[in-house]
Design a protein around this motif. Structure first.
Motif, PDB file in Angstrom:
ATOM      1  N   ASP A  17       5.004   0.395  -2.248  1.00  0.00           N
ATOM      2  CA  ASP A  17       4.453   1.085  -1.216  1.00  0.00           C
ATOM      3  C   ASP A  17       3.329   0.430  -0.424  1.00  0.00           C
ATOM      4  O   ASP A  17       3.125  -0.320   1.371  1.00  0.00           O
ATOM      5  N   ALA A  18       2.106  -0.151  -0.711  1.00  0.00           N
ATOM      6  CA  ALA A  18       1.218  -0.670  -0.225  1.00  0.00           C
ATOM      7  C   ALA A  18       0.210  -1.900  -1.352  1.00  0.00           C
ATOM      8  O   ALA A  18       1.024  -1.585  -3.089  1.00  0.00           O
ATOM      9  N   ILE A  19       0.136  -3.035  -1.199  1.00  0.00           N
ATOM     10  CA  ILE A  19      -0.500  -4.015  -1.960  1.00  0.00           C
ATOM     11  C   ILE A  19      -1.921  -4.031  -1.490  1.00  0.00           C
ATOM     12  O   ILE A  19      -2.012  -3.706  -0.194  1.00  0.00           O
ATOM     13  N   VAL A  20      -2.659  -4.508  -2.617  1.00  0.00           N
ATOM     14  CA  VAL A  20      -3.975  -4.872  -2.420  1.00  0.00           C
ATOM     15  C   VAL A  20      -3.880  -5.767  -2.104  1.00  0.00           C
ATOM     16  O   VAL A  20      -4.191  -6.625  -2.844  1.00  0.00           O
ATOM     17  N   ASN A  21      -5.613  -6.456  -1.066  1.00  0.00           N
ATOM     18  CA  ASN A  21      -5.597  -7.506  -0.591  1.00  0.00           C
ATOM     19  C   ASN A  21      -7.208  -7.315  -0.858  1.00  0.00           C
ATOM     20  O   ASN A  21      -8.251  -6.971  -0.325  1.00  0.00           O
ATOM     21  N   LEU A 111      -2.302   7.146   3.091  1.00  0.00           N
ATOM     22  CA  LEU A 111      -1.346   6.539   3.876  1.00  0.00           C
ATOM     23  C   LEU A 111       0.250   7.834   3.609  1.00  0.00           C
ATOM     24  O   LEU A 111       0.970   7.265   4.123  1.00  0.00           O
ATOM     25  N   GLY A 112      -0.080   8.060   2.345  1.00  0.00           N
ATOM     26  CA  GLY A 112       1.392   8.408   1.694  1.00  0.00           C
ATOM     27  C   GLY A 112       2.037   7.865   0.778  1.00  0.00           C
ATOM     28  O   GLY A 112       3.429   8.242   0.579  1.00  0.00           O
ATOM     29  N   ALA A 113       1.144   6.645   0.219  1.00  0.00           N
ATOM     30  CA  ALA A 113       1.907   5.429   0.047  1.00  0.00           C
ATOM     31  C   ALA A 113       1.870   5.945  -1.785  1.00  0.00           C
ATOM     32  O   ALA A 113       0.899   6.721  -2.822  1.00  0.00           O
TER      33      ALA A 113
END
Length: 174
Positions: A17-21, A111-113
């Motif tokens: 759902d999300a990646i961290v930068n 965010l709901g990830a």
């Protein structure tokens, strides 16, 4: 219970759902993971980051803080930007690095990830020892409640980082 895993790979191809930068405080792109994410996401990511700077973070994103944008051309839904501490600038307090992971988890949860992929924040150009980053990251994820986040994957560039994270994962939780 959150599942935690470590893999060697390219974070820009992760189907989570999300990646961290691992961003710099300007949020305007850079080298390493930051540059790879900006390149893979396309030019709309830079515009979204500029918008964040204009609205929420006019002085730049502080070390240990996190903020989200859409992911645009990436296979995930969101990019969560966090600024790791730079050991070369004397930013060596473990709490700063811990905050990168916990604040990113908080943003993901908000965010709901359900799934999130992290790089080895600060283990590259920012000069932190890979084993220290791995230990701090795993401890932060294990001890931080992030409602709704079911999977945390550390996506690591190279076997040295993977070995450090595998070792940290093999240690029992405190």
């Amino acid at each position: 219970m959150t599942s935690i895993e470590a893999v060697q790979g390219d974070i820009t191809t992760e189907r989570v759902d999300a990646i961290v930068n691992a961003a710099n405080s300007t949020l305007l792109g850079g080298g390493g993971v930051d540059g790879a994410i900006h390149a893979a996401a396309g030019p709309r990511l830079l515009e979204a980051c500029r918008r964040l700077r204009r609205t929420d973070w006019p002085d730049g994103l502080p070390v240990g803080e996190a903020a989200a944008t859409d992911a645009f051309d990436l296979p995930c839904r969101w990019v969560i930007h966090t600024v790791g501490p730079n050991a070369h600038r004397g930013q060596t307090a473990p709490a700063l690095l811990t905050s990168c992971f916990t604040r990113s988890l908080d943003v993901a949860s908000g965010l709901g990830a359900a799934s999130i992929a992290f790089p080895a924040i600060s283990a590259g150009a920012y000069g932190w020892d890979a084993a220290d980053v791995a230990r701090i990251a795993i401890e932060a994820v294990r001890s931080h409640l992030a409602p709704g986040v079911d999977l945390v994957r550390f996506v690591l560039f190279g076997s040295r980082l993977l070995d450090a994270f595998d070792h940290a994962l093999s240690r029992p939780a405190d």
